[in-house]
Design an enzyme around this catalytic site. Structure first.
Site, PDB file in Angstrom:
ATOM      1  N   ASP A 141       5.910  81.872 -32.649  1.00 53.12           N
ATOM      2  CA  ASP A 141       6.169  82.378 -31.726  1.00 53.12           C
ATOM      3  C   ASP A 141       7.069  81.625 -30.809  1.00 53.12           C
ATOM      4  OD1 ASP A 141       5.675  84.392 -29.262  1.00 53.12           O
ATOM      5  OD2 ASP A 141       4.019  84.981 -30.218  1.00 53.12           O
ATOM      6  N   TYR A 184      15.105 100.264 -31.230  1.00 52.15           N
ATOM      7  CA  TYR A 184      13.627  99.836 -31.753  1.00 52.15           C
ATOM      8  C   TYR A 184      13.375 100.835 -32.946  1.00 52.15           C
ATOM      9  CZ  TYR A 184       8.675  99.049 -31.404  1.00 52.15           C
ATOM     10  OH  TYR A 184       7.342  98.705 -31.894  1.00 52.15           O
ATOM     11  N   THR A 230      -2.560  96.446 -25.542  1.00 55.26           N
ATOM     12  CA  THR A 230      -2.574  95.170 -25.333  1.00 55.26           C
ATOM     13  C   THR A 230      -2.120  95.030 -23.885  1.00 55.26           C
ATOM     14  OG1 THR A 230       0.051  95.142 -25.739  1.00 55.26           O
ATOM     15  CG2 THR A 230      -1.416  94.827 -27.719  1.00 55.26           C
TER      16      THR A 230
END
Length: 252
Positions: free
Chosen positions: A41, A159, A194
């Site tokens: 990450d 996307y 999330t």
């Protein structure tokens, strides 16, 4: 209580985008299986904290600061992970970024960046770990797509184009590497709540629409995706490959 799959104990698992959101949940669930988990990450603070927390609990979790849009850095990260922890047997291509982008404002540079973070890195991460899996004549690759293109979602063409491309990538790799007993599947999450989603995109209007369209009349959590991911990586799913699993509460 989530299931435990004994065959995952000791397996070396690489998770991209593992510092937050669905990726964090995946890291936690593989760690619970006693796997050796490496995650990449660019979120250094979050990644370091997660690795320290889980390592402090006696789990084998390791964070590497890797920019997945830099293919050379991605390849170097895989080499470092292999050197430190051994051959990688499970790859979870989770990393993505769903920033909205009006078509009229799209530049070639931004298009390439969106493809890089949402699709290109999945191919090159797979390419980097496939030698380990071929040598072992076993392996699992799970690529993350999205229901966004199936639901006809607008406002982020690069996307949705990337995420639809994940299916083609998955089926091609599954066909090419099935003879080596390497399983390749895709997971398409629905709208998973999330922290990023609830802070950036969730509105009362959006939630009302979701509850109208989704069969399950509740919000979905990252752990629900992580539990399915772990199952699909385990030998309980040993005959599953070249498939696209929609985990969305019945949205599409």
């Amino acid at each position: 209580m989530a299931a435990i799959y004994p065959d995952l104990a000791g397996r070396v698992v690489l998770v991209t985008g593992g510092a937050s959101g669905i990726g964090e949940a995946i890291v936690r669930h593989f760690a619970r299986q006693k796997s050796t988990v490496i995650f990449f990450d660019i979120k250094v603070e979050e990644g370091t904290q997660l690795a320290q927390e889980l390592a402090g609990a006696g789990l084998a979790v390791h964070f590497q600061n890797v920019d997945l849009t830099d293919t050379a850095a991605l390849r170097a990260g895989v080499v470092e992970a292999r050197r430190a922890h051994g051959a990688i047997s499970i790859l979870i291509n989770n990393a993505a970024h769903d920033e909205r982008h009006p078509t009229e404002e799209m530049t070639p540079e931004y298009w390439d960046d969106r493809i890089g973070v949402n699709l290109k890195h999945q191919f090159f991460a797979a390419q980097a770990v496939l030698p380990d899996m071929k040598a072992a004549k076993a392996g699992v690759i799970i690529n993350f797509g999205s229901v966004s293109w199936m639901a006809g979602q607008g406002g982020m063409a690069a996307y949705t184009a990337s995420k639809s491309g994940v299916l083609g990538l998955t089926r091609s790799l599954a066909r090419d590497y099935g003879p080596y007993n390497i399983r390749v599947n895709a997971i398409a999450p629905g709208w998973i709540m999330t922290k990023r989603q609830t802070e950036k995109w969730l509105t009362p209007e959006g939630e009302d629409e979701l509850m109208r369209r989704q069969c399950l009349k509740r919000k979905l959590a990252p752990d629900e995706i992580a539990k399915f991911t772990v199952f699909l990586a385990s030998e309980e799913a040993s005959a599953c490959t070249s498939q696209h699993y929609i985990v969305d509460g019945g949205w599409v």
